[in-house]
Design a protein around this motif. Structure first.
Motif, mmCIF file in Angstrom:
data_model
loop_
_atom_site.group_PDB
_atom_site.id
_atom_site.type_symbol
_atom_site.label_atom_id
_atom_site.label_comp_id
_atom_site.label_asym_id
_atom_site.label_seq_id
_atom_site.Cartn_x
_atom_site.Cartn_y
_atom_site.Cartn_z
ATOM 1 N N LEU A 219 -43.107 -49.706 57.400
ATOM 2 C CA LEU A 219 -43.778 -48.518 56.870
ATOM 3 C C LEU A 219 -44.353 -48.741 55.473
ATOM 4 C CD1 LEU A 219 -41.163 -45.851 58.021
ATOM 5 C CD2 LEU A 219 -43.217 -46.646 59.220
ATOM 6 N N GLY A 220 -44.047 -49.864 54.880
ATOM 7 C CA GLY A 220 -44.563 -50.155 53.549
ATOM 8 C C GLY A 220 -43.932 -51.421 53.024
ATOM 9 N N MET A 221 -44.542 -51.999 52.000
ATOM 10 C CA MET A 221 -44.036 -53.246 51.439
ATOM 11 C C MET A 221 -44.312 -53.269 49.947
ATOM 12 S SD MET A 221 -44.699 -57.095 52.898
ATOM 13 C CE MET A 221 -46.481 -56.996 52.667
ATOM 14 N N ARG A 222 -43.311 -53.715 49.164
ATOM 15 C CA ARG A 222 -43.452 -53.864 47.720
ATOM 16 C C ARG A 222 -42.971 -55.256 47.359
ATOM 17 N NH1 ARG A 222 -44.909 -49.534 49.234
ATOM 18 N NH2 ARG A 222 -44.628 -47.485 48.282
ATOM 19 N N SER A 223 -43.551 -55.875 46.339
ATOM 20 C CA SER A 223 -43.169 -57.233 45.996
ATOM 21 C C SER A 223 -43.237 -57.465 44.500
ATOM 22 C CB SER A 223 -44.085 -58.236 46.715
ATOM 23 O OG SER A 223 -43.743 -59.568 46.388
ATOM 24 N N ASP A 224 -42.346 -58.350 44.021
ATOM 25 C CA ASP A 224 -42.480 -58.916 42.688
ATOM 26 C C ASP A 224 -41.993 -60.357 42.770
ATOM 27 O OD1 ASP A 224 -39.664 -58.939 42.480
ATOM 28 O OD2 ASP A 224 -39.628 -56.981 41.521
ATOM 29 N N GLY A 225 -41.850 -61.012 41.638
ATOM 30 C CA GLY A 225 -41.550 -62.429 41.667
ATOM 31 C C GLY A 225 -40.230 -62.794 42.301
ATOM 32 N N GLN A 226 -39.238 -61.887 42.227
ATOM 33 C CA GLN A 226 -37.900 -62.211 42.718
ATOM 34 C C GLN A 226 -37.495 -61.431 43.958
ATOM 35 O OE1 GLN A 226 -35.781 -64.541 41.421
ATOM 36 N NE2 GLN A 226 -37.335 -65.156 39.959
ATOM 37 N N SER A 227 -38.312 -60.490 44.404
ATOM 38 C CA SER A 227 -37.885 -59.674 45.531
ATOM 39 C C SER A 227 -39.073 -59.217 46.376
ATOM 40 C CB SER A 227 -37.100 -58.442 45.047
ATOM 41 O OG SER A 227 -37.936 -57.550 44.332
ATOM 42 N N LEU A 228 -38.772 -58.967 47.626
ATOM 43 C CA LEU A 228 -39.733 -58.413 48.569
ATOM 44 C C LEU A 228 -39.072 -57.219 49.230
ATOM 45 C CD1 LEU A 228 -42.390 -58.583 50.246
ATOM 46 C CD2 LEU A 228 -41.137 -60.058 51.842
ATOM 47 N N GLY A 229 -39.596 -56.020 48.977
ATOM 48 C CA GLY A 229 -39.029 -54.801 49.523
ATOM 49 C C GLY A 229 -39.785 -54.354 50.761
ATOM 50 N N LEU A 230 -39.055 -54.136 51.849
ATOM 51 C CA LEU A 230 -39.641 -53.722 53.119
ATOM 52 C C LEU A 230 -39.156 -52.318 53.456
ATOM 53 C CD1 LEU A 230 -38.929 -57.083 54.981
ATOM 54 C CD2 LEU A 230 -41.086 -56.382 53.914
ATOM 55 N N LEU A 231 -40.098 -51.380 53.557
ATOM 56 C CA LEU A 231 -39.767 -49.998 53.899
ATOM 57 C C LEU A 231 -39.771 -49.816 55.406
ATOM 58 C CD1 LEU A 231 -41.712 -47.699 51.401
ATOM 59 C CD2 LEU A 231 -39.239 -47.764 51.748
ATOM 60 N N VAL A 232 -38.670 -49.271 55.917
ATOM 61 C CA VAL A 232 -38.561 -48.965 57.345
ATOM 62 C C VAL A 232 -37.939 -47.581 57.466
ATOM 63 C CG1 VAL A 232 -38.312 -51.401 57.956
ATOM 64 C CG2 VAL A 232 -36.264 -50.024 57.543
ATOM 65 N N SER A 233 -37.872 -47.064 58.679
ATOM 66 C CA SER A 233 -37.232 -45.764 58.861
ATOM 67 C C SER A 233 -35.734 -45.900 58.593
ATOM 68 C CB SER A 233 -37.456 -45.253 60.285
ATOM 69 O OG SER A 233 -36.761 -46.053 61.222
ATOM 70 N N ARG A 234 -35.124 -44.804 58.168
ATOM 71 C CA ARG A 234 -33.704 -44.842 57.841
ATOM 72 C C ARG A 234 -32.866 -45.273 59.041
ATOM 73 N NH1 ARG A 234 -31.554 -39.790 54.609
ATOM 74 N NH2 ARG A 234 -33.114 -40.687 53.211
ATOM 75 N N GLU A 235 -33.226 -44.816 60.214
ATOM 76 C CA GLU A 235 -32.433 -45.137 61.396
ATOM 77 C C GLU A 235 -32.539 -46.610 61.790
ATOM 78 O OE1 GLU A 235 -35.785 -43.734 64.708
ATOM 79 O OE2 GLU A 235 -33.957 -42.587 64.410
ATOM 80 N N GLN A 236 -33.558 -47.309 61.293
ATOM 81 C CA GLN A 236 -33.720 -48.726 61.628
ATOM 82 C C GLN A 236 -33.332 -49.662 60.482
ATOM 83 O OE1 GLN A 236 -37.930 -48.721 62.995
ATOM 84 N NE2 GLN A 236 -37.100 -49.247 65.017
ATOM 85 N N GLY A 237 -32.814 -49.105 59.392
ATOM 86 C CA GLY A 237 -32.512 -49.925 58.217
ATOM 87 C C GLY A 237 -31.485 -51.009 58.478
#
Length: 416
Positions: free
Chosen positions: A382-400
Motif C-alpha cells: 500500500l506504500g513504501m518509504r525509504s532512507d539509507g538504513q531502512s525500507l518501510g513497506l506499508l501493508v494492511s494491518r491484517e497482513q502485517g
C-alpha cells in the motif's frame, strides 16, 4: 563481556528496565546481580519505574486533567523512578552492600527545557564520582533530569536507556542494558519463527530499528552512544536456560550490507495534511508552512516530509493512545487556514514492516526481492518509504505479521 584487569577499575553502568524491577522478588534478584558486579568494579545502576507504574500515573493524571499540564506531569512521573531507586538501594543495604540513591538532578543530568521529551545537554557527574570513591554503589533514577531553569524534566518513553548511556559517557564507563530479552533479534521472536539474536549491530542499524518501533533500546540512547563512541551491551536480566548471550551495539564499519533485521509495527496511521498550492499567497503561505513544520515536528511522525504542498508521515499507535489529540491539533490547524485550502486525511488500519541494514540504498535488489516475496504471499503493498538504513513497506494491518514472517524467511533467515 570481558572483565577489565584488576589494575584498571573501569566503572560500569548497569540499566534495568521496568520489567526487571516489577516487584520485590525481582528487585531482590537484581540486587543480588548488582552486588556481585560491585565486588568486581565501581558500579552505577540506572533503574526504570517498576512494571507499569508510569502507565498508571499517566492514567491518574488524565483522570484529573485532560490533557495534563506538562510540567506537573513530569513532576509526577519521576516519582516512579524515584521509588525504584530507593527500593533497590534498600535491597542492596539488606545484602550488606553500601548503596546510595540519587535523582537525575542530584547526579548532574542537565537537560533542555522541553517537558515530556527533554534532551540531555550536559552531565556533571561530580556527585557520582565522589560516591564511587567512597565505595558506594550509586543507584540513579532514570528517565529524568533537571533543566537549566532548574525544572524537573523527563526524557520521553524509554528515556532510562538515554540516562544510562549519558552517564557512561560522562564516567568513561561501560554500558550494560538489562531487560527481558537477551539482546537484539533480527525480528520479534514472539511473532516470527526462526528469529535469531544478533551478536553485533552498528549504531545506525540499531537507530533504524529503534525508530521503526523495536523496544529493545531507545533511539535517543543509541544516537548519544554513537556521538560519544560508547559500546552498549544489551542482555537479559534473568537469562532463560540455553539463551544466555548479548548483542553489542557499537561502530561496526565491517558489517555486511543487505537486510540484517526487520520490525513489524502493527498499528500505523498514514497522516497527510495538504493544501492547494497557490504561489500568489506569498508571505502568508510561508508563515503557514512554518507553523505546519513546527506542528508536525513534535508529533513523532516517521518518514516525515514537509514541502510547499503540506506534510505527510506515519504515526505509530503502538504504546500510545493520543491519536485523538494529534488529529485534533491537525484539524485545528486546518481550521485556521482562512481560505479553506487546507485539508487533513488519516488512513488507519495499516501496518509498517521495516527492513533494516547498512547500505540498503546500494542494493537495488532489496526492493525487488521484497516486492516479489510480498506478491508470492498475496500481500498487497500500500506504500513504501525509504532512507539509507531502512525500507518501510506499508501493508494492511491484517497482513502485517504474514508479511513480516515471509520477508524474514526470504531475506534474512534464507540469505546465503
Amino acid at each position: 563481556m570481558p572483565e577489565p584487569s584488576s589494575s584498571v577499575q573501569t566503572p560500569v553502568v548497569m540499566k534495568f528496565g521496568g520489567s526487571s524491577v516489577a516487584d520485590f522478588d525481582r528487585l531482590r534478584k537484581v540486587a543480588g546481580i548488582v552486588a556481585a558486579r560491585a565486588r568486581q568494579r565501581p558500579t552505577v545502576v540506572v533503574v526504570s519505574a517498576m512494571g507499569k507504574t508510569t502507565d498508571g500515573l499517566v492514567r491518574d493524571a488524565q483522570a484529573l486533567c485532560e490533557p495534563p499540564a506538562p510540567r506537573e506531569l513530569d513532576m509526577l512521573l519521576t516519582t516512579g523512578e524515584r521509588t525504584s531507586m530507593a527500593f533497590l538501594s534498600l535491597a542492596l543495604h539488606g545484602l550488606g552492600v553500601s548503596a546510595i540513591s540519587l535523582t537525575g538532578s542530584q547526579c548532574g543530568v542537565i537537560t533542555n527545557h522541553q517537558h515530556g521529551r527533554a534532551r540531555i545537554v550536559e552531565v556533571r557527574p561530580f556527585r557520582i564520582l565522589d560516591e564511587l570513591a567512597a565505595g558506594h554503589v550509586v543507584v540513579v533514577g532514570g528517565f529524568q533530569g533537571v533543566s537549566y531553569k532548574r525544572e524537573v524534566t523527563t526524557l520521553g518513553r524509554g528515556g532510562s536507556d538515554t540516562s544510562a548511556v549519558a552517564l557512561a559517557a560522562a564516567l568513561g564507563a561501560d554500558c550494560e542494558i538489562h531487560s527481558d530479552v537477551d539482546g537484539v533479534y533480527d525480528a520479534d521472536p514472539r511473532k516470527v519463527e526462526g528469529a535469531a539474536r544478533l551478536d553485533e549491530l552498528g549504531y545506525e542499524e540499531m537507530q533504524a530499528l529503534s525508530r521503526a518501533g523495536a523496544k529493545v533500546l531507545h533511539a535517543q540512547a543509541v544516537e548519544l552512544a554513537a556521538e560519544r563512541g560508547i559500546a552498549i551491551y544489551a542482555q537479559a536480566t534473568f537469562p532463560q536456560a540455553g539463551r544466555k548471550g548479548q548483542t553489542v551495539i557499537r561502530n561496526n564499519p565491517a558489517a555486511p550490507t543487505g537486510v540484517r533485521a526487520l520490525h513489524c509495527d502493527a498499528e500505523v496511521v498514514d497522516v497527510q495534511l495538504s493544501w492547494r498550492h497557490d504561489p500568489s499567497r506569498g508571505q502568508g503561505g510561508g508563515q503557514s508552512r512554518g507553523r505546519l513544520a513546527r506542528l508536525v515536528g513534535g508529533l513523532g511522525l516517521r518518514y516525515l516530509q514537509v514541502d510547499e504542498r503540506g506534510a505527510r508521515g506515519l504515526f505509530s499507535m503502538t504504546g500510545r493512545d493520543d491519536l485523538g489529540e494529534v488529529e485534533a491539533r491537525l484539524r485545528d490547524f486546518v481550521a485556521d487556514i482562512e481560505d479553506g485550502s487546507a485539508s487533513v486525511e488519516l488512513r488507519r488500519d495499516l501496518a509498517l514492516v521495516t527492513l533494516v541494514g547498512a547500505g540498503l540504498e546500494e542494493r537495488p535488489d532489496t526492493v525487488e526481492l521484497a516486492l516479489t516475496q510480498l506478491e508470492a504471499e498475496g500481500v498487497a503493498l500500500l506504500g513504501m518509504r525509504s532512507d539509507g538504513q531502512s525500507l518501510g513497506l506499508l501493508v494492511s494491518r491484517e497482513q502485517g505479521e504474514v508479511a513480516a514472517a515471509a520477508l524474514h524467511a526470504k531475506m534474512i533467515a534464507g540469505r546465503p
